[in-house]
Design a protein around this motif. Structure first.
Motif, PDB file in Angstrom:
ATOM      1  N   CYS A   7     -18.460  -4.664  77.496  1.00  0.00           N
ATOM      2  CA  CYS A   7     -18.053  -3.355  78.225  1.00  0.00           C
ATOM      3  C   CYS A   7     -16.871  -3.309  78.846  1.00  0.00           C
ATOM      4  O   CYS A   7     -16.149  -2.459  78.636  1.00  0.00           O
ATOM      5  N   GLU A   8     -16.172  -4.413  79.063  1.00  0.00           N
ATOM      6  CA  GLU A   8     -14.968  -4.439  80.081  1.00  0.00           C
ATOM      7  C   GLU A   8     -13.815  -4.982  79.110  1.00  0.00           C
ATOM      8  O   GLU A   8     -12.744  -4.297  79.519  1.00  0.00           O
ATOM      9  N   ALA A   9     -13.987  -5.705  78.162  1.00  0.00           N
ATOM     10  CA  ALA A   9     -12.856  -6.581  77.418  1.00  0.00           C
ATOM     11  C   ALA A   9     -12.453  -5.756  76.199  1.00  0.00           C
ATOM     12  O   ALA A   9     -13.303  -4.995  75.781  1.00  0.00           O
ATOM     13  N   ALA A  35     -15.153  -5.343  70.172  1.00  0.00           N
ATOM     14  CA  ALA A  35     -15.634  -4.879  71.462  1.00  0.00           C
ATOM     15  C   ALA A  35     -16.517  -3.587  71.736  1.00  0.00           C
ATOM     16  O   ALA A  35     -16.228  -2.855  70.677  1.00  0.00           O
ATOM     17  N   GLY A  36     -17.415  -3.528  72.695  1.00  0.00           N
ATOM     18  CA  GLY A  36     -18.404  -2.347  72.437  1.00  0.00           C
ATOM     19  C   GLY A  36     -19.557  -2.617  71.430  1.00  0.00           C
ATOM     20  O   GLY A  36     -20.199  -1.398  71.473  1.00  0.00           O
ATOM     21  N   LYS A  37     -19.531  -3.552  70.781  1.00  0.00           N
ATOM     22  CA  LYS A  37     -20.334  -3.643  69.344  1.00  0.00           C
ATOM     23  C   LYS A  37     -21.831  -3.430  70.003  1.00  0.00           C
ATOM     24  O   LYS A  37     -22.719  -2.598  69.217  1.00  0.00           O
ATOM     25  N   ASP A  38     -22.386  -4.146  70.969  1.00  0.00           N
ATOM     26  CA  ASP A  38     -23.610  -3.950  71.344  1.00  0.00           C
ATOM     27  C   ASP A  38     -24.082  -2.564  71.719  1.00  0.00           C
ATOM     28  O   ASP A  38     -25.108  -2.179  71.613  1.00  0.00           O
ATOM     29  N   SER A  39     -23.258  -2.195  72.694  1.00  0.00           N
ATOM     30  CA  SER A  39     -23.524  -0.640  73.319  1.00  0.00           C
ATOM     31  C   SER A  39     -23.541   0.266  72.176  1.00  0.00           C
ATOM     32  O   SER A  39     -24.485   1.057  72.173  1.00  0.00           O
ATOM     33  N   GLU A  40     -22.757   0.200  71.089  1.00  0.00           N
ATOM     34  CA  GLU A  40     -22.414   1.122  69.911  1.00  0.00           C
ATOM     35  C   GLU A  40     -23.745   1.090  69.209  1.00  0.00           C
ATOM     36  O   GLU A  40     -24.503   2.016  68.670  1.00  0.00           O
ATOM     37  N   ALA A  41     -24.363   0.061  68.968  1.00  0.00           N
ATOM     38  CA  ALA A  41     -25.510  -0.627  68.243  1.00  0.00           C
ATOM     39  C   ALA A  41     -26.986  -0.221  69.049  1.00  0.00           C
ATOM     40  O   ALA A  41     -27.916  -0.306  68.410  1.00  0.00           O
ATOM     41  N   ASN A  42     -26.410   0.135  70.289  1.00  0.00           N
ATOM     42  CA  ASN A  42     -27.710   0.344  71.236  1.00  0.00           C
ATOM     43  C   ASN A  42     -28.826  -0.715  71.444  1.00  0.00           C
ATOM     44  O   ASN A  42     -29.979  -0.851  71.172  1.00  0.00           O
TER      45      ASN A  42
END
Length: 296
Positions: free
Chosen positions: A228-230, A239-246
């Motif tokens: 989330c931060e880097a 970056a943000g891959k896990d959040s994007e993949a829910n």
């Protein structure tokens, strides 16, 4: 970071690179493309945290050097194989790893699949070569790595992860998943370093496992925070891959500040478990504290 720790990390990482370079087949050996790709994904990158944990744990006793070095190579081969397969389209479908194109992008999907297979078996090839360590102790090392890698370890954790995309997991469910997916191999690295010391007994090894269990969870919590931060350049992966993949993460469950505080608490518990080892555990303590402040 403590300058002395940084120097030790650099030396240990350089030693790991030399050992991996020797263990991997040469790119001129047939099949050339497979061997070239194995070296592409393994050499010249990564934090080498798992080999560092092997070397740090080995400082707790009178380590058999050849067994310790074999363990460092083996655990990193398993780790890299898992990254290669994890990045493939059927899994996380990522295009960047350690700051360069992932294996299936640089080569192709069949090659990436075979690279992972070959690195997995190379790990057990290296770890099974006889050393001055007692055969029963070395067999135990093989068993530790095998269990940590398979369906009751890392592969099982990946299966749970894939099955729960978009799901809201409880903290207990999330910790079970990550204790397998990420934690099992970190626990194995610490155990292998300890097992390379014939003078460490089962009670001491059990205390080491408490340290490694807490550290493995802290590592994953910080991974979620960094996602989330880097930025991508700092992480060396998207970056943000896990959040994007829910995907279920500690940040999604707890929030950013609480997740970071939880990681700090886990590291404190890990360090507490090392108290009976005194100064011999200095490197393990420093590596635990590094996990919380790392940027990638």
């Amino acid at each position: 970071m403590n300058p002395e720790l940084k120097q030790w990390q650099q030396r240990a990482a350089a030693q790991t690179e030399i050992l991996l370079e020797r263990a991997l087949p040469q790119p001129t050996q047939s099949p050339e493309t497979l061997h070239e790709a194995m070296r592409y994904v393994t050499l010249g990158g990564g934090k080498r945290l798992r080999p560092l944990l092997v070397f740090a744990a080995a400082e707790l006793g009178n380590s058999v050097q050849a067994a310790c070095e074999a363990a460092a190579v083996a655990v990193e081969c398993i780790h890299v194989y898992s990254l290669v397969h994890d990045d493939m389209p059927a899994m996380d479908n990522d295009s960047l790893r350690r700051g360069k194109p992932t294996c299936h992008i640089q080569y192709d999907e069949p090659t990436a699949l075979l690279v992972g297979d070959a690195l997995q078996t190379l790990a057990f090839d290296v770890l099974s070569v006889p050393t001055d360590l007692a055969a029963a102790r070395q067999m135990r090392m093989l068993n530790v790595l095998a269990r940590a890698s398979g369906s009751v370890g890392m592969a099982g954790g990946q299966a749970i992860d894939l099955a729960n995309v978009g799901a809201d997991l409880s903290q207990a469910e999330l910790e079970n998943m990550h204790s397998l997916k990420t934690g099992a191999l970190i626990r194995a690295a610490v155990a292998l370093g300890g097992l390379s010391c014939p003078d460490l007994n089962d009670e001491q090894l059990a205390r080491l496992d408490v340290y490694a269990s807490k550290l493995g969870l802290a590592f994953q919590v910080i991974d979620d925070v960094l996602d989330c931060e880097a930025d991508t350049a700092t992480l060396g992966k998207t970056a943000g891959k896990d959040s994007e993949a829910n995907k279920p993460t500690y940040v999604k469950l707890m929030g950013l500040a609480a997740a970071r505080k939880y990681a700090e608490d886990l590291v404190a518990q890990a360090v507490d478990a090392l108290a009976p080892f005194g100064e011999r555990a200095a490197r393990l303590r420093e590596l635990a504290e590094f996990v919380v402040v790392r940027q990638n």
